[in-house]
Scaffold this motif. Structure first.
Motif, PDB file in Angstrom:
ATOM      1  N   GLU A  21      51.615  -2.919  45.278  1.00 33.23           N
ATOM      2  CA  GLU A  21      51.110  -2.407  47.018  1.00 33.23           C
ATOM      3  C   GLU A  21      50.416  -0.739  47.098  1.00 33.23           C
ATOM      4  OE1 GLU A  21      52.940  -1.224  51.533  1.00 33.23           O
ATOM      5  OE2 GLU A  21      53.990  -1.183  50.113  1.00 33.23           O
ATOM      6  N   ARG A  22      50.209  -0.421  45.760  1.00 34.88           N
ATOM      7  CA  ARG A  22      49.021   0.317  46.029  1.00 34.88           C
ATOM      8  C   ARG A  22      47.684   0.236  45.341  1.00 34.88           C
ATOM      9  NH1 ARG A  22      49.513   5.015  41.252  1.00 34.88           N
ATOM     10  NH2 ARG A  22      49.035   3.080  40.341  1.00 34.88           N
ATOM     11  N   ASP A  23      48.179  -0.713  44.595  1.00 33.74           N
ATOM     12  CA  ASP A  23      46.804  -1.523  43.978  1.00 33.74           C
ATOM     13  C   ASP A  23      46.082  -2.476  45.186  1.00 33.74           C
ATOM     14  OD1 ASP A  23      47.463  -0.738  41.899  1.00 33.74           O
ATOM     15  OD2 ASP A  23      47.786  -2.404  40.592  1.00 33.74           O
ATOM     16  N   PHE A  24      47.004  -3.137  46.435  1.00 35.58           N
ATOM     17  CA  PHE A  24      46.055  -3.498  46.910  1.00 35.58           C
ATOM     18  C   PHE A  24      45.682  -2.662  47.915  1.00 35.58           C
ATOM     19  CE2 PHE A  24      46.900  -6.308  51.267  1.00 35.58           C
ATOM     20  CZ  PHE A  24      46.435  -7.167  50.702  1.00 35.58           C
ATOM     21  N   ILE A  25      46.166  -2.052  48.315  1.00 39.66           N
ATOM     22  CA  ILE A  25      45.852  -0.747  49.015  1.00 39.66           C
ATOM     23  C   ILE A  25      44.454  -0.799  48.125  1.00 39.66           C
ATOM     24  CG2 ILE A  25      46.074   1.182  50.151  1.00 39.66           C
ATOM     25  CD1 ILE A  25      48.783   0.996  50.764  1.00 39.66           C
ATOM     26  N   ASP A  26      44.553  -0.013  47.702  1.00 45.58           N
ATOM     27  CA  ASP A  26      43.125   0.180  46.623  1.00 45.58           C
ATOM     28  C   ASP A  26      41.714  -0.867  47.025  1.00 45.58           C
ATOM     29  OD1 ASP A  26      44.345   2.827  45.785  1.00 45.58           O
ATOM     30  OD2 ASP A  26      44.741   1.970  44.004  1.00 45.58           O
ATOM     31  N   GLY A  27      42.264  -2.462  47.322  1.00 49.44           N
ATOM     32  CA  GLY A  27      41.688  -2.591  46.529  1.00 49.44           C
ATOM     33  C   GLY A  27      40.828  -3.174  48.139  1.00 49.44           C
ATOM     34  N   VAL A  28      41.478  -2.852  49.077  1.00 49.10           N
ATOM     35  CA  VAL A  28      40.797  -3.533  50.707  1.00 49.10           C
ATOM     36  C   VAL A  28      40.175  -1.787  50.953  1.00 49.10           C
ATOM     37  CG1 VAL A  28      42.147  -3.590  53.254  1.00 49.10           C
ATOM     38  CG2 VAL A  28      43.365  -4.137  50.863  1.00 49.10           C
ATOM     39  N   LEU A  29      40.490  -0.310  50.296  1.00 49.15           N
ATOM     40  CA  LEU A  29      39.887   0.349  50.504  1.00 49.15           C
ATOM     41  C   LEU A  29      38.406   0.117  50.157  1.00 49.15           C
ATOM     42  CD1 LEU A  29      42.580   3.037  50.388  1.00 49.15           C
ATOM     43  CD2 LEU A  29      41.802   2.733  52.700  1.00 49.15           C
ATOM     44  N   THR A  30      38.693  -0.339  48.945  1.00 51.25           N
ATOM     45  CA  THR A  30      37.498  -0.779  48.088  1.00 51.25           C
ATOM     46  C   THR A  30      35.844  -1.490  49.433  1.00 51.25           C
ATOM     47  OG1 THR A  30      37.814  -0.201  46.082  1.00 51.25           O
ATOM     48  CG2 THR A  30      36.661  -1.425  45.943  1.00 51.25           C
ATOM     49  N   ALA A  73      37.041  -2.116  52.315  1.00 52.87           N
ATOM     50  CA  ALA A  73      36.571  -1.219  53.989  1.00 52.87           C
ATOM     51  C   ALA A  73      35.567  -1.200  54.292  1.00 52.87           C
ATOM     52  CB  ALA A  73      37.370  -1.170  54.409  1.00 52.87           C
ATOM     53  N   GLU A  74      34.907  -1.432  55.162  1.00 53.72           N
ATOM     54  CA  GLU A  74      33.584  -0.979  55.677  1.00 53.72           C
ATOM     55  C   GLU A  74      33.587   0.383  56.565  1.00 53.72           C
ATOM     56  OE1 GLU A  74      30.753  -2.446  55.504  1.00 53.72           O
ATOM     57  OE2 GLU A  74      31.509  -4.327  55.010  1.00 53.72           O
ATOM     58  N   ALA A  75      32.207   0.817  56.763  1.00 54.63           N
ATOM     59  CA  ALA A  75      32.673   2.062  57.040  1.00 54.63           C
ATOM     60  C   ALA A  75      33.105   2.360  58.348  1.00 54.63           C
ATOM     61  CB  ALA A  75      31.045   3.154  56.784  1.00 54.63           C
ATOM     62  N   ASN A  76      33.156   1.808  59.355  1.00 54.88           N
ATOM     63  CA  ASN A  76      33.193   1.494  60.120  1.00 54.88           C
ATOM     64  C   ASN A  76      34.714   0.849  60.931  1.00 54.88           C
ATOM     65  OD1 ASN A  76      32.861  -0.924  59.945  1.00 54.88           O
ATOM     66  ND2 ASN A  76      32.081  -1.692  61.639  1.00 54.88           N
ATOM     67  N   HIS A  77      35.408   1.277  60.073  1.00 55.81           N
ATOM     68  CA  HIS A  77      37.075   0.967  60.116  1.00 55.81           C
ATOM     69  C   HIS A  77      37.993   2.086  59.374  1.00 55.81           C
ATOM     70  CE1 HIS A  77      35.650  -3.248  58.477  1.00 55.81           C
ATOM     71  NE2 HIS A  77      35.758  -3.781  60.222  1.00 55.81           N
ATOM     72  N   ALA A  78      37.928   3.087  60.118  1.00 59.83           N
ATOM     73  CA  ALA A  78      37.998   4.163  60.174  1.00 59.83           C
ATOM     74  C   ALA A  78      39.277   4.701  60.377  1.00 59.83           C
ATOM     75  CB  ALA A  78      37.394   5.300  60.419  1.00 59.83           C
ATOM     76  N   GLU A  79      39.520   3.888  61.254  1.00 64.15           N
ATOM     77  CA  GLU A  79      41.261   4.317  61.441  1.00 64.15           C
ATOM     78  C   GLU A  79      41.876   2.988  60.911  1.00 64.15           C
ATOM     79  OE1 GLU A  79      43.391   2.711  65.857  1.00 64.15           O
ATOM     80  OE2 GLU A  79      41.899   2.442  65.564  1.00 64.15           O
ATOM     81  N   GLN A  80      41.563   2.209  60.124  1.00 63.73           N
ATOM     82  CA  GLN A  80      42.484   1.337  59.757  1.00 63.73           C
ATOM     83  C   GLN A  80      42.668   1.852  58.516  1.00 63.73           C
ATOM     84  OE1 GLN A  80      39.690  -0.029  61.144  1.00 63.73           O
ATOM     85  NE2 GLN A  80      40.940  -2.145  62.747  1.00 63.73           N
ATOM     86  N   LYS A  81      41.839   2.503  57.929  1.00 65.65           N
ATOM     87  CA  LYS A  81      41.730   3.114  56.419  1.00 65.65           C
ATOM     88  C   LYS A  81      42.284   4.480  56.235  1.00 65.65           C
ATOM     89  CE  LYS A  81      37.212   3.960  53.675  1.00 65.65           C
ATOM     90  NZ  LYS A  81      36.518   4.338  54.263  1.00 65.65           N
ATOM     91  N   SER A  82      42.834   5.152  57.677  1.00 64.50           N
ATOM     92  CA  SER A  82      43.142   5.709  58.119  1.00 64.50           C
ATOM     93  C   SER A  82      45.292   5.626  57.763  1.00 64.50           C
ATOM     94  CB  SER A  82      42.909   6.773  59.176  1.00 64.50           C
ATOM     95  OG  SER A  82      44.439   7.743  58.972  1.00 64.50           O
ATOM     96  N   ILE A  83      44.809   4.145  57.798  1.00 67.53           N
ATOM     97  CA  ILE A  83      46.624   3.918  57.978  1.00 67.53           C
ATOM     98  C   ILE A  83      46.663   3.931  56.782  1.00 67.53           C
ATOM     99  CG2 ILE A  83      48.089   2.028  58.543  1.00 67.53           C
ATOM    100  CD1 ILE A  83      46.388   1.825  61.379  1.00 67.53           C
ATOM    101  N   LEU A  84      45.577   2.745  56.630  1.00 67.79           N
ATOM    102  CA  LEU A  84      45.895   2.657  54.400  1.00 67.79           C
ATOM    103  C   LEU A  84      46.388   3.492  53.865  1.00 67.79           C
ATOM    104  CD1 LEU A  84      43.730  -0.414  54.115  1.00 67.79           C
ATOM    105  CD2 LEU A  84      45.888  -0.729  54.345  1.00 67.79           C
ATOM    106  N   LEU A  85      45.728   4.556  53.790  1.00 67.15           N
ATOM    107  CA  LEU A  85      45.576   6.101  53.145  1.00 67.15           C
ATOM    108  C   LEU A  85      47.067   6.783  53.667  1.00 67.15           C
ATOM    109  CD1 LEU A  85      42.100   7.308  53.703  1.00 67.15           C
ATOM    110  CD2 LEU A  85      42.929   6.863  51.450  1.00 67.15           C
ATOM    111  N   SER A  86      47.734   6.723  54.829  1.00 64.57           N
ATOM    112  CA  SER A  86      49.322   7.060  54.899  1.00 64.57           C
ATOM    113  C   SER A  86      49.752   6.307  54.021  1.00 64.57           C
ATOM    114  CB  SER A  86      49.236   7.223  56.845  1.00 64.57           C
ATOM    115  OG  SER A  86      50.653   7.511  57.004  1.00 64.57           O
TER     116      SER A  86
END
Length: 224
Positions: A104-113, A115-128
């Motif tokens: 799951e951590r690797d999956f999140i890392d891939g999505v974060l890589t 992710a577009e700059a305008n997806h701040a809310e989604q990125k915050s959820i994933l980082l949490s």
């Protein structure tokens, strides 16, 4: 397990496979009822559910989608090896649990890589969630374990020869091989190829469920 059902009509084959799938689900439910809820009982039950789902996939792929049939057969082979390996020791089982955290951590890392700059809310959820996974690892004493190497666990459970033989067959279908593109993609394989995947899938499923049933002590009948 039935030694061969390929001589029957597709409807009969699929009915048989769905019956095996239901049997696997029943064993999983029985395991959940016999063993007090724990990481082990949940994992055993989840294994059964996975096998049940793959048998449904086999039924859906048969007889026209041989690449799909090969994929499901390969998955059932790998889960069989995994079950046999984790049953060898508590260390193996714990390592396998830790793989879920790493996956799951690797999956999140891939999505974060990606992710577009305008997806701040989604990125915050994933980082949490990423941070939460670290807390779970500490709380349950788990490592972010690397996935098992299939060849290594096959060797550990005495199935290295089966691994070598089956992966030669799987590779012709789960990768865009020259044989698949230049021949089988147009006219399909011979019946013997379908037989190998169909029979092997049932064999791996049955062995997996029987081992889980035995390890849990449930009297629920495994696949027959």
């Amino acid at each position: 397990m039935s030694p061969s059902v390929s001589h029957l009509d597709p409807g009969a084959v699929c009915e048989h496979l769905y019956s095996l799938s239901a049997d696997a689900e029943r064993v999983g439910a029985s395991i959940a009822g016999v063993i007090p809820r724990s990481e082990r009982s949940v994992a055993f039950s989840n294994f059964c559910s996975y096998v049940s789902g793959e048998l449904k996939q086999v039924a859906g792929h048969f007889p026209g989608n041989t690449p799909g049939l090969a994929w499901s057969c390969r998955n059932l082979f790998e889960v069989n090896l995994t079950v046999r390996y984790v049953l060898l020791s508590e260390k193996n089982f714990t390592e396998w649990l830790g793989q879920a955290l790493r996956d799951e951590r690797d999956f999140i890392d891939g999505v974060l890589t990606l992710a577009e700059a305008n997806h701040a809310e989604q990125k915050s959820i994933l980082l949490s969630r990423h941070e939460h996974l670290g807390g779970m690892a500490k709380r349950y004493g788990l490592e972010f374990s690397r996935p098992f190497q299939v060849k290594e666990i096959a060797k550990a459970v005495g199935e290295e020869a089966e691994y070598v033989a089956m992966y030669k067959l799987f590779s012709k279908y789960v990768h865009p091989s020259s044989l698949l593109i230049n021949n089988w993609a147009r006219k399909g394989p011979g019946l013997e190829w379908i037989n190998i995947f169909l029979i092997s899938a049932q064999r791996y499923a049955g062995d997996t469920i029987e081992r889980l049933r035995g390890a849990s002590g449930t009297s629920e009948t495994a696949l027959a």
